[in-house]
Design an enzyme around this catalytic site. Structure first.
Site, PDB file in Angstrom:
ATOM      1  N   ALA A  77       0.286   4.374  -1.334  1.00 44.15           N
ATOM      2  CA  ALA A  77      -0.282   5.704  -1.582  1.00 44.15           C
ATOM      3  C   ALA A  77       0.459   6.677  -0.656  1.00 44.15           C
ATOM      4  O   ALA A  77       1.516   6.337  -0.125  1.00 44.15           O
ATOM      5  CB  ALA A  77      -1.786   5.676  -1.341  1.00 44.15           C
ATOM      6  N   HIS A 125     -38.435   1.695  38.417  1.00 46.85           N
ATOM      7  CA  HIS A 125     -37.014   1.381  38.203  1.00 46.85           C
ATOM      8  C   HIS A 125     -36.226   1.306  39.505  1.00 46.85           C
ATOM      9  O   HIS A 125     -35.075   0.917  39.496  1.00 46.85           O
ATOM     10  CB  HIS A 125     -36.390   2.421  37.264  1.00 46.85           C
ATOM     11  N   TYR A 130     -10.658  17.092  17.590  1.00 45.67           N
ATOM     12  CA  TYR A 130     -11.906  17.786  17.232  1.00 45.67           C
ATOM     13  C   TYR A 130     -12.238  18.842  18.286  1.00 45.67           C
ATOM     14  O   TYR A 130     -12.591  19.971  17.968  1.00 45.67           O
ATOM     15  CB  TYR A 130     -13.080  16.796  17.187  1.00 45.67           C
ATOM     16  N   GLY A 147       0.863  -1.190   0.000  1.00 45.50           N
ATOM     17  CA  GLY A 147       0.000   0.000   0.000  1.00 45.50           C
ATOM     18  C   GLY A 147       0.884   1.219   0.000  1.00 45.50           C
ATOM     19  O   GLY A 147       1.330   1.683   1.049  1.00 45.50           O
ATOM     20  N   LYS A 183     -14.876  13.419   9.174  1.00 44.73           N
ATOM     21  CA  LYS A 183     -14.591  12.232   8.378  1.00 44.73           C
ATOM     22  C   LYS A 183     -14.914  10.930   9.101  1.00 44.73           C
ATOM     23  O   LYS A 183     -14.763   9.863   8.552  1.00 44.73           O
ATOM     24  CB  LYS A 183     -13.118  12.211   7.997  1.00 44.73           C
ATOM     25  N   HIS A 242      -7.255  10.230  20.305  1.00 47.24           N
ATOM     26  CA  HIS A 242      -6.451  11.366  19.844  1.00 47.24           C
ATOM     27  C   HIS A 242      -7.279  12.229  18.880  1.00 47.24           C
ATOM     28  O   HIS A 242      -7.343  13.447  19.007  1.00 47.24           O
ATOM     29  CB  HIS A 242      -5.176  10.872  19.150  1.00 47.24           C
ATOM     30  N   ASN A 243      -7.904  11.587  17.924  1.00 47.91           N
ATOM     31  CA  ASN A 243      -8.656  12.353  16.937  1.00 47.91           C
ATOM     32  C   ASN A 243      -9.874  13.035  17.546  1.00 47.91           C
ATOM     33  O   ASN A 243     -10.220  14.148  17.160  1.00 47.91           O
ATOM     34  CB  ASN A 243      -9.079  11.450  15.778  1.00 47.91           C
ATOM     35  N   VAL A 247      -3.108   0.259   3.364  1.00 50.45           N
ATOM     36  CA  VAL A 247      -4.147   0.430   2.344  1.00 50.45           C
ATOM     37  C   VAL A 247      -5.368   1.097   2.956  1.00 50.45           C
ATOM     38  O   VAL A 247      -5.423   1.332   4.163  1.00 50.45           O
ATOM     39  CB  VAL A 247      -4.536  -0.913   1.675  1.00 50.45           C
ATOM     40  N   LYS A 248      -6.304   1.393   2.118  1.00 52.04           N
ATOM     41  CA  LYS A 248      -7.517   2.082   2.552  1.00 52.04           C
ATOM     42  C   LYS A 248      -8.180   1.292   3.684  1.00 52.04           C
ATOM     43  O   LYS A 248      -8.275   0.065   3.623  1.00 52.04           O
ATOM     44  CB  LYS A 248      -8.461   2.176   1.351  1.00 52.04           C
TER      45      LYS A 248
HETATM   46  P1  NBP Z   1      -5.643   5.471   0.778  1.00 51.13           P
HETATM   47  O1  NBP Z   1      -6.457   5.352   2.004  1.00 51.13           O
HETATM   48  O2  NBP Z   1      -6.060   6.424  -0.263  1.00 51.13           O
HETATM   49  O3  NBP Z   1      -5.527   4.004   0.124  1.00 51.13           O
HETATM   50  C1  NBP Z   1      -4.862   3.820  -1.096  1.00 51.13           C
HETATM   51  C2  NBP Z   1      -4.059   2.549  -1.067  1.00 51.13           C
HETATM   52  O4  NBP Z   1      -4.924   1.415  -0.826  1.00 51.13           O
HETATM   53  C3  NBP Z   1      -3.400   2.292  -2.414  1.00 51.13           C
HETATM   54  O5  NBP Z   1      -2.145   1.705  -2.178  1.00 51.13           O
HETATM   55  C4  NBP Z   1      -4.381   1.317  -3.066  1.00 51.13           C
HETATM   56  O6  NBP Z   1      -3.790   0.545  -4.075  1.00 51.13           O
HETATM   57  C5  NBP Z   1      -4.719   0.470  -1.890  1.00 51.13           C
HETATM   58  N1  NBP Z   1      -5.909  -0.383  -2.080  1.00 51.13           N
HETATM   59  C6  NBP Z   1      -7.211  -0.068  -2.187  1.00 51.13           C
HETATM   60 BR1  NBP Z   1      -7.858   1.623  -2.212  1.00 51.13          BR
HETATM   61  N2  NBP Z   1      -8.027  -1.110  -2.308  1.00 51.13           N
HETATM   62  C7  NBP Z   1      -7.201  -2.173  -2.305  1.00 51.13           C
HETATM   63  C8  NBP Z   1      -7.432  -3.558  -2.401  1.00 51.13           C
HETATM   64  N3  NBP Z   1      -8.666  -4.061  -2.492  1.00 51.13           N
HETATM   65  N4  NBP Z   1      -6.370  -4.375  -2.395  1.00 51.13           N
HETATM   66  C9  NBP Z   1      -5.126  -3.886  -2.293  1.00 51.13           C
HETATM   67  N5  NBP Z   1      -4.837  -2.570  -2.170  1.00 51.13           N
HETATM   68  C10 NBP Z   1      -5.873  -1.722  -2.175  1.00 51.13           C
HETATM   69  O7  NBP Z   1      -4.106   5.738   1.156  1.00 51.13           O
HETATM   70  P2  NBP Z   1      -3.449   6.744   2.223  1.00 51.13           P
HETATM   71  O8  NBP Z   1      -4.079   8.082   2.199  1.00 51.13           O
HETATM   72  O9  NBP Z   1      -2.000   6.609   2.034  1.00 51.13           O
HETATM   73  O10 NBP Z   1      -3.845   6.080   3.635  1.00 51.13           O
HETATM   74  C11 NBP Z   1      -3.477   4.763   3.988  1.00 51.13           C
HETATM   75  C12 NBP Z   1      -4.070   4.442   5.334  1.00 51.13           C
HETATM   76  O11 NBP Z   1      -3.532   5.323   6.305  1.00 51.13           O
HETATM   77  C13 NBP Z   1      -5.587   4.599   5.414  1.00 51.13           C
HETATM   78  O12 NBP Z   1      -6.114   3.638   6.263  1.00 51.13           O
HETATM   79  C14 NBP Z   1      -5.747   5.958   6.008  1.00 51.13           C
HETATM   80  O13 NBP Z   1      -6.987   6.119   6.668  1.00 51.13           O
HETATM   81  C15 NBP Z   1      -4.582   5.988   6.975  1.00 51.13           C
HETATM   82  N6  NBP Z   1      -4.095   7.310   7.363  1.00 51.13           N
HETATM   83  C16 NBP Z   1      -4.060   8.331   6.483  1.00 51.13           C
HETATM   84  C17 NBP Z   1      -3.567   9.564   6.862  1.00 51.13           C
HETATM   85  C18 NBP Z   1      -3.504  10.689   5.894  1.00 51.13           C
HETATM   86  O14 NBP Z   1      -3.185  11.808   6.308  1.00 51.13           O
HETATM   87  N7  NBP Z   1      -3.742  10.455   4.609  1.00 51.13           N
HETATM   88  C19 NBP Z   1      -3.113   9.757   8.160  1.00 51.13           C
HETATM   89  C20 NBP Z   1      -3.115   8.694   9.031  1.00 51.13           C
HETATM   90  C21 NBP Z   1      -3.607   7.481   8.617  1.00 51.13           C
HETATM   91  P3  NBP Z   1      -3.762   1.081  -5.574  1.00 51.13           P
HETATM   92  O15 NBP Z   1      -2.585   1.966  -5.669  1.00 51.13           O
HETATM   93  O16 NBP Z   1      -3.620  -0.162  -6.369  1.00 51.13           O
HETATM   94  O17 NBP Z   1      -5.045   1.784  -5.824  1.00 51.13           O
END
Ligand code: NBP
Length: 476
Positions: free
Chosen positions: A11, A452, A190, A9, A260, A185-186, A74-75
């Site tokens: 992203a 009660h 808020y 994962g 969110k 924390h979150n 991942v998501k």
């Molecule tokens: P996203 O939450 O946008 O997820 C994208 C990633 O998930 C990509 O690598 C995507 O692969 C993969 N993915 C999905 Br969508 N469906 C999949 C599946 N069925 N099988 C395999 N891979 C799959 O990424 P992010 O913003 O980097 O966040 C990652 C995690 O960290 C989340 O749980 C998020 O809530 C958490 N988080 C985010 C932040 C922030 O500030 N963004 C902060 C703290 C925690 P692909 O590239 O092939 O589409």
């Protein structure tokens, strides 16, 4: 080639955590459902450390040192379940799966139990600090098997934010404890944001000053007890001028705040645990009210309020009152959040060390603040402190601030400025300290309409009053 840890994962968050690991000298295997993300990371940042790109989970398992460590980024939700299922098919007993996404702690508990049956050790790890933190040092809240943590600690503690040489990462507790603490924390985040926003709104309503001038007030506050990342960014937002119109940026932004879901989770969980988190709940509801633009539009021309702005005689004294009200309200919100951890310890058999949590929130995360040192000290003085409000340092702050707090809430209410955070925090404070609460009347009502029963102040037992018939009280 072999790697010490794998990341699947890639992203925003996974990409940056992988780089952070590599920059700290760990060899990192890279996997992503879509291969482009792997290739892009290696092409752009391959020189930052040792990366081992792979194109399948089988290959990932083959290149990892034993016990294997795989960080899943991942998501959150079904995608996380799908990836964990696939991983379980290629891993062996003793291997460690780490979910660093924003999972609900109940999902983490379920996943941990399911993987345990296969001998795989599962970690739910709260990661706070967003994109920037992931790269340069987040606050990390790991939950899972304590022994397995030994295999993760060197990596997680190295990549975490560091405050005075102490990493913002410590073992939190079993199964869902890490994600639980991240959720709290979150929720606190808020509340803190809402309270700062109320302070701004009151100052703006009462004083003839621009957002940029008010930024100076917050900047001054940032050198005292309120020093925090959130006050710091408040200064930046208030000073910001819109490029297109030359107007203060806050005046061109639509005043509807989104939520969110983690605020919702915190409040839902608090309701289930029976912990009053009114400050956090009011903050979530305040965002809800802000988003109800249709109702707000209609109410504006319909529902009356007092005329004129809040009247202030002494500007500096008023600013100081608002500062004290903000600090006292913030203290209540944090006390309520930390109370959730105490309650979760009882409910889930955890032993979350609240002082340690305060320590790892001092850097990397959104609520990082000087204040957290005071919280840590409070728990150092008394590990099982029932409420932060009872620590001598904070009690003194409330003694010093409560009159100002009342003046501010009175003025806001009398002049029609909404302060749900300030006023609910004050109501909580007054309810806690009251000699008698009208809950006695509620018990009477409940006994009358539903039998009660109630307890008496003068002798033990449960009783039902004779509401009809002979009027005799019965012991039940
Ligand atoms: P996203 O939450 O946008 O997820 C994208 C990633 O998930 C990509 O690598 C995507 O692969 C993969 N993915 C999905 Br969508 N469906 C999949 C599946 N069925 N099988 C395999 N891979 C799959 O990424 P992010 O913003 O980097 O966040 C990652 C995690 O960290 C989340 O749980 C998020 O809530 C958490 N988080 C985010 C932040 C922030 O500030 N963004 C902060 C703290 C925690 P692909 O590239 O092939 O589409």
């Amino acid at each position: 080639p072999s790697a010490q840890i794998g990341v699947t994962g890639l992203a925003t968050m996974g990409h940056n955590l992988a780089r952070n690991l590599a920059r700290h000298g760990f060899s990192v295997a890279l996997h992503n459902r879509t291969q482009e993300r792997v290739d892009a990371l290696v092409a752009q940042h391959g020189d930052e450390g040792t990366f081992v790109p792979v194109s399948s989970l089988e290959e990932l398992a083959a290149v990892l040192e034993r016990p294997r460590r795989v960080l899943v980024m991942v998501k959150a939700g079904p995608a996380t379940d799908a990836v964990i299922d696939d991983l379980a098919g290629v891993l062996e007993p003793g291997d460690i799966v780490i979910d660093g996404g924003n999972a609900h702690f109940a999902d983490t508990r379920r996943r941990e139990a399911a993987l345990k049956e296969k001998g795989i050790r599962f970690f739910g790890v709260g990661v706070s600090g967003g994109e920037e933190g992931a790269l340069n040092g987040p606050s990390i809240m790991p939950g899972g098997d304590r022994e397995a943590y030994q295999a993760l600690a060197p990596m997680l503690e190295a990549i975490a934010a560091q405050v005075g040489g102490t990493p913002c990462c410590t073992y939190i507790g079993p199964d869902g404890a890490g994600h639980f603490v991240k959720m709290v924390h979150n929720g606190i985040e808020y509340a803190d944001m809402q309270l700062i926003a109320e302070a701004y709104d009151l100052l703006r309503s009462a004083l003839d000053e621009t957002p940029a001038q008010l930024a100076d007030v917050f900047e001054t506050w940032n050198s005292g007890d309120l020093e925090s990342f959130l006050i710091e960014i408040t200064v930046r937002v208030l000073r910001h001028v819109d490029g297109a119109t030359g107007r203060p940026f806050v005046d061109v932004v639509v005043d509807e705040a989104e939520q969110k879901g983690t605020g919702l989770w915190t409040v839902q969980t608090a309701l289930e645990l029976g912990v009053p988190v009114s400050g956090i709940a009011e903050a979530v509801f305040a965002r809800g009210v802000s988003s109800h633009s249709g109702q707000r539009e209609r109410a504006r021309g319909l529902l009356p309020g007092p005329a004129g702005r809040p009247h202030v005689d002494d500007r500096d004294a008023f600013v100081e009152d608002v500062r004290k009200a903000l600090y006292a309200s913030k203290l209540v919100a944090y006390a309520q959040g930390f109370d959730m951890m105490r309650s979760a310890n009882e409910r889930y058999g955890w032993d979350i060390d609240r002082g340690a949590v305060a320590t790892i929130w001092r850097g990397g995360c959104i609520i990082r603040a000087r204040f957290l040192d005071r919280i840590r000290e409070a728990y150092d003085r008394e590990r099982e402190l029932p409420s932060l409000l009872f620590d001598a340092y904070f009690t003194q702050a409330l003694v010093d601030g409560q009159e100002a707090w009342r003046r501010v809430v009175s003025l806001a209410t009398a002049s029609g400025v909404p302060v749900p955070g300030f006023s609910s925090a004050l109501a909580y404070y007054d309810a806690l300290r009251a000699d008698r609460l009208p809950a006695a009347l509620i018990q009477g009502q409940r006994d009358l309409f539903g039998a009660h029963t109630y307890r008496r102040v003068d002798r033990p037992g449960s009783f039902h009053a004779g509401w009809s018939g002979d009027g005799q009280e019965e012991e039940r």
